[in-house]
Design a protein around this motif. Structure first.
Motif, PDB file in Angstrom:
ATOM      1  N   ILE A   2       0.786  -1.197  -0.040  1.00 45.08           N
ATOM      2  CA  ILE A   2      -0.073  -0.047  -0.125  1.00 45.08           C
ATOM      3  C   ILE A   2       0.908   1.041   0.045  1.00 45.08           C
ATOM      4  CG2 ILE A   2      -1.821   1.198   1.283  1.00 45.08           C
ATOM      5  CD1 ILE A   2      -3.017  -0.960   0.091  1.00 45.08           C
ATOM      6  N   GLY A   3       0.595   2.209  -0.868  1.00 40.84           N
ATOM      7  CA  GLY A   3       1.514   3.367  -1.077  1.00 40.84           C
ATOM      8  C   GLY A   3       0.754   4.513  -0.759  1.00 40.84           C
ATOM      9  N   CYS A   4       0.820   5.632  -1.307  1.00 43.11           N
ATOM     10  CA  CYS A   4       0.345   7.027  -1.029  1.00 43.11           C
ATOM     11  C   CYS A   4      -1.096   6.937  -1.283  1.00 43.11           C
ATOM     12  CB  CYS A   4       1.087   7.984  -1.290  1.00 43.11           C
ATOM     13  SG  CYS A   4       2.864   7.890  -0.532  1.00 43.11           S
ATOM     14  N   ASN A  20      -7.538 -12.832   5.173  1.00 38.07           N
ATOM     15  CA  ASN A  20      -6.943 -13.447   4.192  1.00 38.07           C
ATOM     16  C   ASN A  20      -5.795 -12.557   3.225  1.00 38.07           C
ATOM     17  OD1 ASN A  20      -8.080 -15.965   4.997  1.00 38.07           O
ATOM     18  ND2 ASN A  20      -9.977 -15.515   3.967  1.00 38.07           N
ATOM     19  N   SER A  21      -5.749 -11.752   3.712  1.00 40.42           N
ATOM     20  CA  SER A  21      -4.924 -10.614   2.992  1.00 40.42           C
ATOM     21  C   SER A  21      -3.404 -10.916   2.906  1.00 40.42           C
ATOM     22  CB  SER A  21      -4.867  -9.002   3.794  1.00 40.42           C
ATOM     23  OG  SER A  21      -4.035  -8.466   2.944  1.00 40.42           O
ATOM     24  N   LYS A  22      -2.809 -10.838   1.726  1.00 37.21           N
ATOM     25  CA  LYS A  22      -1.459 -11.146   1.412  1.00 37.21           C
ATOM     26  C   LYS A  22      -0.575  -9.962   1.502  1.00 37.21           C
ATOM     27  CE  LYS A  22      -2.443 -15.337   0.980  1.00 37.21           C
ATOM     28  NZ  LYS A  22      -2.507 -16.302   1.987  1.00 37.21           N
ATOM     29  N   GLU A  41      -6.658  -1.742  11.073  1.00 36.75           N
ATOM     30  CA  GLU A  41      -6.442  -3.252  11.389  1.00 36.75           C
ATOM     31  C   GLU A  41      -5.538  -3.817  10.347  1.00 36.75           C
ATOM     32  OE1 GLU A  41      -8.784  -7.245  12.526  1.00 36.75           O
ATOM     33  OE2 GLU A  41      -9.855  -5.581  12.291  1.00 36.75           O
ATOM     34  N   ILE A  42      -4.441  -4.480  10.749  1.00 41.80           N
ATOM     35  CA  ILE A  42      -3.224  -5.069   9.894  1.00 41.80           C
ATOM     36  C   ILE A  42      -3.172  -6.285   9.875  1.00 41.80           C
ATOM     37  CG2 ILE A  42      -0.775  -5.040   9.635  1.00 41.80           C
ATOM     38  CD1 ILE A  42      -0.838  -2.083  11.164  1.00 41.80           C
ATOM     39  N   PRO A  43      -3.017  -7.045   8.765  1.00 45.51           N
ATOM     40  CA  PRO A  43      -3.413  -8.564   8.713  1.00 45.51           C
ATOM     41  C   PRO A  43      -1.999  -8.965   9.167  1.00 45.51           C
ATOM     42  CG  PRO A  43      -2.613  -7.508   6.543  1.00 45.51           C
ATOM     43  CD  PRO A  43      -3.079  -6.450   7.504  1.00 45.51           C
TER      44      PRO A  43
END
Length: 113
Positions: A2-4, A20-22, A41-43
């Motif tokens: 994820i950038g800007c 299920n995010s990669k 919330e970070i996977p």
């Protein structure tokens, strides 16, 4: 990565990446100046996080990180609001409290069930 993409998004209040995010990296400034952002919330898949991804997010109150091993936290000069609470897996609390730059969080708690 994820950038800007969300930089200066003043209406964004919460961000949650699915379990299920990669996603592996949240880069410098990704959510910078998102003045309404309260929670992210970070996977568990995350391996690198730039603390400056949340620069000037003065309303950020909660970061939930599902990674059992603390991801590399870059940009030590960046800050999060003093009252921001970091939630991590229960078994990883001591790792986060000892990890470089993660230990800047005053409050580290287990992720609520």
């Amino acid at each position: 990565m994820i950038g800007c993409k969300y930089f200066l998004c003043t209406n964004l209040e919460t961000v949650s990446f699915g379990q299920n995010s990669k996603l592996q990296t949240i880069s410098d400034g990704a959510f910078a100046r998102c003045t309404s952002l309260k929670e992210i919330e970070i996977p568990a898949s995350i391996t690198v996080l730039y603390l400056s991804a949340f620069s000037e997010c003065d309303n950020l109150k909660t970061i939930i990180c599902h990674a059992t091993l603390p991801p590399r936290l870059n940009n030590a000069s960046a800050t999060v609001p003093e009252n921001c609470v970091l939630y991590v897996p229960n078994e990883a609390i001591s790792l986060y409290r000892e990890a470089t730059n993660w230990n800047r969080f005053k409050t580290i708690l287990p992720i609520p069930e």
